[in-house]
Design a protein around this motif. Structure first.
Motif, PDB file in Angstrom:
ATOM      1  N   TYR A 209       0.827  -1.209   0.000  1.00  0.00           N
ATOM      2  CA  TYR A 209       0.000   0.000   0.000  1.00  0.00           C
ATOM      3  C   TYR A 209       0.861   1.259   0.000  1.00  0.00           C
ATOM      4  O   TYR A 209       0.504   2.279  -0.604  1.00  0.00           O
ATOM      5  CB  TYR A 209      -0.924  -0.018   1.216  1.00  0.00           C
ATOM      6  CG  TYR A 209      -1.862   1.163   1.293  1.00  0.00           C
ATOM      7  CD1 TYR A 209      -3.032   1.188   0.542  1.00  0.00           C
ATOM      8  CD2 TYR A 209      -1.570   2.251   2.119  1.00  0.00           C
ATOM      9  CE1 TYR A 209      -3.895   2.271   0.607  1.00  0.00           C
ATOM     10  CE2 TYR A 209      -2.422   3.334   2.185  1.00  0.00           C
ATOM     11  CZ  TYR A 209      -3.587   3.345   1.426  1.00  0.00           C
ATOM     12  OH  TYR A 209      -4.431   4.426   1.490  1.00  0.00           O
ATOM     13  N   LEU A 210       2.019   1.182   0.675  1.00  0.00           N
ATOM     14  CA  LEU A 210       2.908   2.338   0.752  1.00  0.00           C
ATOM     15  C   LEU A 210       3.860   2.423  -0.431  1.00  0.00           C
ATOM     16  O   LEU A 210       4.285   3.519  -0.810  1.00  0.00           O
ATOM     17  CB  LEU A 210       3.722   2.276   2.059  1.00  0.00           C
ATOM     18  CG  LEU A 210       2.901   2.351   3.359  1.00  0.00           C
ATOM     19  CD1 LEU A 210       3.806   2.128   4.557  1.00  0.00           C
ATOM     20  CD2 LEU A 210       2.171   3.680   3.473  1.00  0.00           C
ATOM     21  N   VAL A 211       4.206   1.295  -1.035  1.00  0.00           N
ATOM     22  CA  VAL A 211       5.238   1.270  -2.074  1.00  0.00           C
ATOM     23  C   VAL A 211       4.637   1.249  -3.471  1.00  0.00           C
ATOM     24  O   VAL A 211       5.042   2.019  -4.356  1.00  0.00           O
ATOM     25  CB  VAL A 211       6.168   0.053  -1.863  1.00  0.00           C
ATOM     26  CG1 VAL A 211       7.190  -0.044  -2.990  1.00  0.00           C
ATOM     27  CG2 VAL A 211       6.866   0.146  -0.514  1.00  0.00           C
ATOM     28  N   LEU A 212       3.672   0.397  -3.702  1.00  0.00           N
ATOM     29  CA  LEU A 212       3.119   0.189  -5.037  1.00  0.00           C
ATOM     30  C   LEU A 212       1.856   1.024  -5.242  1.00  0.00           C
ATOM     31  O   LEU A 212       1.189   1.411  -4.268  1.00  0.00           O
ATOM     32  CB  LEU A 212       2.801  -1.298  -5.237  1.00  0.00           C
ATOM     33  CG  LEU A 212       3.989  -2.270  -5.098  1.00  0.00           C
ATOM     34  CD1 LEU A 212       3.502  -3.704  -5.236  1.00  0.00           C
ATOM     35  CD2 LEU A 212       5.065  -1.958  -6.122  1.00  0.00           C
ATOM     36  N   PRO A 213       1.509   1.286  -6.494  1.00  0.00           N
ATOM     37  CA  PRO A 213       0.263   2.034  -6.750  1.00  0.00           C
ATOM     38  C   PRO A 213      -0.987   1.236  -6.385  1.00  0.00           C
ATOM     39  O   PRO A 213      -2.027   1.815  -6.089  1.00  0.00           O
ATOM     40  CB  PRO A 213       0.320   2.318  -8.256  1.00  0.00           C
ATOM     41  CG  PRO A 213       1.244   1.292  -8.809  1.00  0.00           C
ATOM     42  CD  PRO A 213       2.262   1.030  -7.745  1.00  0.00           C
ATOM     43  N   GLN A 214      -0.880  -0.083  -6.428  1.00  0.00           N
ATOM     44  CA  GLN A 214      -1.991  -0.946  -6.040  1.00  0.00           C
ATOM     45  C   GLN A 214      -1.540  -1.886  -4.929  1.00  0.00           C
ATOM     46  O   GLN A 214      -0.490  -2.522  -5.039  1.00  0.00           O
ATOM     47  CB  GLN A 214      -2.494  -1.764  -7.238  1.00  0.00           C
ATOM     48  CG  GLN A 214      -3.263  -0.950  -8.273  1.00  0.00           C
ATOM     49  CD  GLN A 214      -3.807  -1.831  -9.374  1.00  0.00           C
ATOM     50  OE1 GLN A 214      -3.275  -2.911  -9.634  1.00  0.00           O
ATOM     51  NE2 GLN A 214      -4.860  -1.383 -10.031  1.00  0.00           N
ATOM     52  N   ALA A 215      -2.333  -1.964  -3.870  1.00  0.00           N
ATOM     53  CA  ALA A 215      -1.993  -2.844  -2.756  1.00  0.00           C
ATOM     54  C   ALA A 215      -2.292  -4.294  -3.118  1.00  0.00           C
ATOM     55  O   ALA A 215      -3.192  -4.584  -3.910  1.00  0.00           O
ATOM     56  CB  ALA A 215      -2.765  -2.436  -1.509  1.00  0.00           C
ATOM     57  N   ALA A 237      -5.138 -11.021  -4.958  1.00  0.00           N
ATOM     58  CA  ALA A 237      -5.874 -10.014  -5.722  1.00  0.00           C
ATOM     59  C   ALA A 237      -5.244  -8.660  -5.465  1.00  0.00           C
ATOM     60  O   ALA A 237      -4.601  -8.434  -4.428  1.00  0.00           O
ATOM     61  CB  ALA A 237      -7.352 -10.003  -5.334  1.00  0.00           C
ATOM     62  N   TRP A 238      -5.395  -7.755  -6.454  1.00  0.00           N
ATOM     63  CA  TRP A 238      -4.874  -6.392  -6.334  1.00  0.00           C
ATOM     64  C   TRP A 238      -6.001  -5.469  -5.905  1.00  0.00           C
ATOM     65  O   TRP A 238      -7.096  -5.500  -6.462  1.00  0.00           O
ATOM     66  CB  TRP A 238      -4.278  -5.918  -7.658  1.00  0.00           C
ATOM     67  CG  TRP A 238      -3.039  -6.676  -8.046  1.00  0.00           C
ATOM     68  CD1 TRP A 238      -2.967  -7.751  -8.867  1.00  0.00           C
ATOM     69  CD2 TRP A 238      -1.713  -6.407  -7.605  1.00  0.00           C
ATOM     70  NE1 TRP A 238      -1.675  -8.193  -8.977  1.00  0.00           N
ATOM     71  CE2 TRP A 238      -0.868  -7.375  -8.209  1.00  0.00           C
ATOM     72  CE3 TRP A 238      -1.131  -5.453  -6.764  1.00  0.00           C
ATOM     73  CZ2 TRP A 238       0.501  -7.417  -8.009  1.00  0.00           C
ATOM     74  CZ3 TRP A 238       0.234  -5.490  -6.552  1.00  0.00           C
ATOM     75  CH2 TRP A 238       1.041  -6.457  -7.164  1.00  0.00           C
ATOM     76  N   ASP A 239      -5.700  -4.649  -4.915  1.00  0.00           N
ATOM     77  CA  ASP A 239      -6.693  -3.706  -4.423  1.00  0.00           C
ATOM     78  C   ASP A 239      -6.783  -2.518  -5.364  1.00  0.00           C
ATOM     79  O   ASP A 239      -5.757  -1.954  -5.763  1.00  0.00           O
ATOM     80  CB  ASP A 239      -6.316  -3.227  -3.014  1.00  0.00           C
ATOM     81  CG  ASP A 239      -7.411  -2.377  -2.404  1.00  0.00           C
ATOM     82  OD1 ASP A 239      -8.578  -2.783  -2.476  1.00  0.00           O
ATOM     83  OD2 ASP A 239      -7.091  -1.296  -1.867  1.00  0.00           O
ATOM     84  N   GLN A 240      -7.983  -2.135  -5.723  1.00  0.00           N
ATOM     85  CA  GLN A 240      -8.179  -1.017  -6.638  1.00  0.00           C
ATOM     86  C   GLN A 240      -8.102   0.288  -5.866  1.00  0.00           C
ATOM     87  O   GLN A 240      -8.827   0.476  -4.884  1.00  0.00           O
ATOM     88  CB  GLN A 240      -9.547  -1.129  -7.329  1.00  0.00           C
ATOM     89  CG  GLN A 240      -9.750  -0.115  -8.440  1.00  0.00           C
ATOM     90  CD  GLN A 240     -11.088  -0.319  -9.135  1.00  0.00           C
ATOM     91  OE1 GLN A 240     -11.857  -1.184  -8.731  1.00  0.00           O
ATOM     92  NE2 GLN A 240     -11.353   0.454 -10.154  1.00  0.00           N
ATOM     93  N   PRO A 241      -7.215   1.217  -6.265  1.00  0.00           N
ATOM     94  CA  PRO A 241      -7.107   2.490  -5.535  1.00  0.00           C
ATOM     95  C   PRO A 241      -8.365   3.326  -5.680  1.00  0.00           C
ATOM     96  O   PRO A 241      -9.158   3.153  -6.602  1.00  0.00           O
ATOM     97  CB  PRO A 241      -5.892   3.168  -6.187  1.00  0.00           C
ATOM     98  CG  PRO A 241      -5.771   2.537  -7.525  1.00  0.00           C
ATOM     99  CD  PRO A 241      -6.256   1.128  -7.372  1.00  0.00           C
ATOM    100  N   LYS A 242      -8.514   4.283  -4.764  1.00  0.00           N
ATOM    101  CA  LYS A 242      -9.720   5.105  -4.756  1.00  0.00           C
ATOM    102  C   LYS A 242      -9.801   6.011  -5.978  1.00  0.00           C
ATOM    103  O   LYS A 242     -10.867   6.266  -6.507  1.00  0.00           O
ATOM    104  CB  LYS A 242      -9.758   5.949  -3.482  1.00  0.00           C
ATOM    105  CG  LYS A 242      -9.889   5.124  -2.212  1.00  0.00           C
ATOM    106  CD  LYS A 242      -9.956   6.023  -0.999  1.00  0.00           C
ATOM    107  CE  LYS A 242     -10.101   5.200   0.278  1.00  0.00           C
ATOM    108  NZ  LYS A 242     -10.160   6.063   1.487  1.00  0.00           N
TER     109      LYS A 242
END
Length: 290
Positions: A209-215, A237-242
């Motif tokens: 979450y801190l390093v990559l654009p998607q957690a 799974a990749w978390d979709q950013p807001k």
């Protein structure tokens, strides 16, 4: 419930005198308790306790039904033979005298408000015990009896056997004690593995979450409301950013607006073409010889 003296002759009032419950009356109560003919409803007795109630005429129909006659012929059920309404009323009196059923009054909204601390319930009617019973067809009665659980003896035996098995654990054979030890260690390892996976997935999510654009989520459905197997699917799974979520919503809105504008444009175009075609039309009159 205290006994109530009988009313004047012809009033239909029935005295309620508690007495010992006979096995035959208990058999009749077991038949009636879950009978569909009674069309029982759930109400709040004294505005607190849930209880099933029914009308007197439904009890008569159940006692005079073909189902009762069929079961009465089977000696296993131990049912009393009933031929007419008079005998059904006698059974009703015995149920009352043994306090297996209790007469009640179904209160209206205004009557509930008059009792301090009581609140009306929209889904369940409020019931109040009555001091007298009658043969009125629409009289209400509530059950004061529960059918015995046929498995109560089995459950009791298993409970006692389990208690003795735990107490006598030091006397178990060595192979049984070793088996129980391995089983308990296996369960503890499974529980520990579950907590370890939960901690690892949280650490991975925080770092990504801190390093990559998607957690990154490991076992994204681990704590979802689903079955055990589905909790471990998919593996990741990749978390979709807001921001992308907002963009997707905006893009959907733009697409809908563009589609609306295109449809409106096509509609106006069709109207214009239609109006043009109407202006170009000419009426030609020809003379026809008769």
């Amino acid at each position: 419930m205290s006994a109530v003296p009988a009313g004047p002759p012809g009033s239909g009032t029935v005295p309620i005198n508690p007495s010992q419950r006979s096995p035959l009356i208990i058999s009749v109560a077991n038949f009636l308790k879950d009978n569909k003919i009674l069309k029982q409803r759930t109400g709040l007795l004294n505005n607190t306790e849930e209880a099933e109630f029914f009308r007197f005429k439904r009890l008569q129909r159940a006692l005079l039904s073909d189902e009762y006659k069929k079961q009465q012929k089977n000696p296993k059920y131990e049912l009393i033979p009933i031929k007419d309404e008079e005998e059904a009323n006698k059974i009703f009196l015995q149920l009352l005298s043994s306090q297996m059923i209790i007469p009640i009054d179904k209160l209206h909204y205004s009557e509930i408000k008059q009792v301090k601390g009581w609140k009306p319930n929209r889904s369940k009617p409020t019931l109040r015990p009555s001091k007298k019973a009658s043969f009125e067809p629409n009289g209400y009665y509530v059950w004061n009896y529960n059918k015995p659980n046929p498995f109560i003896l089995l459950y009791s035996f298993l409970f006692i056997a389990g208690v003795f098995a735990i107490i006598l654990f030091p006397l178990w054979p060595m192979f049984m004690r070793i088996g129980v030890w391995y089983l308990s260690m296996g369960l503890l390892c499974l529980i520990g593995l579950f907590f370890l996976i939960a901690i690892i997935r949280l650490i991975i999510f925080a770092i990504t979450y801190l390093v990559l654009p998607q957690a990154f989520w490991l076992y994204p459905n681990l704590f979802e409301d689903c079955s055990v197997i589905e909790s471990f699917k998919p593996l990741y799974a990749w978390d979709q950013p807001k921001s992308s979520k907002k963009k997707s919503k905006k893009s959907k809105g733009g697409l809908s607006e563009s589609s609306d504008s295109s449809t409106s444009a096509t509609a106006t175009g069709s109207d214009s073409t239609g109006s043009g075609s109407t202006t170009k039309r000419k009426v030609v009159l020809e003379e026809v010889d008769e």
